[in-house]
Design an enzyme around this catalytic site. Structure first.
Site, short mmCIF file in Angstrom:
data_model
loop_
_atom_site.label_atom_id
_atom_site.label_comp_id
_atom_site.label_asym_id
_atom_site.label_seq_id
_atom_site.Cartn_x
_atom_site.Cartn_y
_atom_site.Cartn_z
N SER A 66 79.12 -107.79 8.54
CA SER A 66 79.32 -106.80 9.61
C SER A 66 80.14 -105.60 9.11
CB SER A 66 80.00 -107.44 10.83
OG SER A 66 81.29 -107.90 10.52
N ARG A 141 84.59 -115.14 -3.24
CA ARG A 141 84.87 -115.61 -4.60
C ARG A 141 86.02 -114.82 -5.19
NH1 ARG A 141 82.49 -120.45 -4.78
NH2 ARG A 141 80.41 -120.28 -3.88
N LEU A 143 87.47 -113.09 -8.38
CA LEU A 143 86.99 -112.56 -9.66
C LEU A 143 88.06 -112.77 -10.74
CD1 LEU A 143 85.40 -109.29 -8.29
CD2 LEU A 143 84.18 -111.33 -9.05
N HIS A 159 91.32 -108.04 4.72
CA HIS A 159 91.81 -109.39 5.00
C HIS A 159 92.23 -109.48 6.47
CE1 HIS A 159 93.63 -113.27 4.04
NE2 HIS A 159 94.61 -112.91 4.85
N GLN A 223 88.67 -104.12 14.97
CA GLN A 223 89.59 -103.22 14.25
C GLN A 223 89.13 -103.02 12.81
OE1 GLN A 223 91.62 -101.50 15.96
NE2 GLN A 223 91.14 -102.72 17.78
N GLU A 224 88.64 -104.10 12.18
CA GLU A 224 88.14 -103.97 10.80
C GLU A 224 87.03 -102.92 10.73
OE1 GLU A 224 88.81 -108.44 8.94
OE2 GLU A 224 86.82 -107.86 9.57
C1 GRF Z 1 86.24 -110.31 7.63
O1 GRF Z 1 86.90 -110.79 8.76
C2 GRF Z 1 87.19 -110.01 6.53
O2 GRF Z 1 88.47 -109.70 6.96
C3 GRF Z 1 87.22 -111.30 5.75
O3 GRF Z 1 85.92 -111.80 5.84
C4 GRF Z 1 85.32 -111.36 7.04
C5 GRF Z 1 83.98 -110.78 6.66
O4 GRF Z 1 83.19 -110.52 7.79
N1 GRF Z 1 87.64 -111.05 4.40
P1 GRF Z 1 81.78 -109.78 7.63
O5 GRF Z 1 80.96 -110.58 6.63
O6 GRF Z 1 82.03 -108.38 7.18
O7 GRF Z 1 81.17 -109.85 9.00
#
Ligand code: GRF
Length: 246
Positions: A66, A141, A143, A159, A223-224
């Protein structure tokens, strides 16, 4: 309305210039066809030719993608300083659909159990695509240090907590279990230690009564999705000041 032609050339990493998009002034356009009479006989001065650079980025995913989707949507709806040139996954991730929907080449490099060889393969594919920046978006993963050597201060991660609180793969559950009243999102540079690199941006998300891991993660992702594309854009454009953005 002014007509422009965009020409582009991709340079290799390390030369400073990324993909250079040159906006050519109308005077450089081919002459009008003979049967078309120009409406203006007084020639206006040419506007100055402007140059801007576009950074090629690789997005690495493992899951639903997403964040990848939002990064691509943002690129297609804004005049971004980045361009996603390859998507790499460690498995046949559902998020690869967004790469194909937006016409971005994607590569699956299955996890082999050999971190060094896996990392070399990924770095080689990123180099092949001419990318300078590596954006981890749910890539599950770790790296090897080779990646940091080959892309120094050019790998970022998102994160789902306010680091340094709740590092690791279960950050949402850990925040709920800890009984805190808020958690959040962190975008940070990737260094050898997991979830420990310099923080670029953070945003707080309240934990509400009755929250489950799914409901909380869904609010964190809102929020992301808002933050990640804008921070990627600002970073590659050199617009970040070094202070943590919120
Ligand atoms: C996100 O919540 C991110 O913070 C974490 O993994 C999730 C990935 O979600 N590292 P998506 O695959 O972008 O929907």
């Amino acid at each position: 309305m002014q007509a422009t032609i965009a020409t582009s050339a991709v340079s290799r990493r390390g030369t400073g210039a990324k993909r250079v998009v040159e906006e050519v002034p109308p005077s450089a356009l081919p002459p009008l066809a003979e049967n078309k009479t120009p409406r203006h006989t007084t020639r206006r001065p040419d506007p100055p030719t402007t140059l801007r650079t576009v950074a090629e980025i690789a997005v690495l995913i493992s899951g639903t993608g997403s964040n990848l989707r939002r990064i691509l949507e943002y690129q297609h709806s804004h005049d971004t300083a980045y361009h996603v040139s390859v998507v790499i996954a460690d498995r046949t991730a559902p998020g690869l659909q967004w790469a194909s929907q937006y016409g971005v080449p994607s590569i699956v490099i299955p996890w082999s159990g050999d971190r060094a060889a896996f990392t070399t393969e990924i770095c080689d594919r990123i180099d092949d695509a001419g990318c300078d920046w590596v954006v981890l978006a749910g890539f599950m993963r770790i790296l090897s240090p080779e990646a940091i050597d080959r892309f120094p201060s050019r790998i970022i991660n998102i994160h789902p907590s306010l680091l340094p609180a709740f590092p690791g793969a279960h950050a949402v559950d850990a925040a709920l279990a800890a009984g805190v009243d808020h958690t959040g999102v962190t975008i940070h540079f990737v260094v050898e230690a997991v979830d420990a690199g310099p923080i670029v941006a953070q945003r707080e998300v309240p934990i509400l009564p009755g929250d489950t891991p799914d409901s909380l993660h869904a609010r964190i992702q809102v929020q992301e999705h808002d933050l990640y594309p804008t921070i990627v854009d600002a970073l590659v454009a050199g617009r970040l000041t070094g202070e943590v953005q919120t």
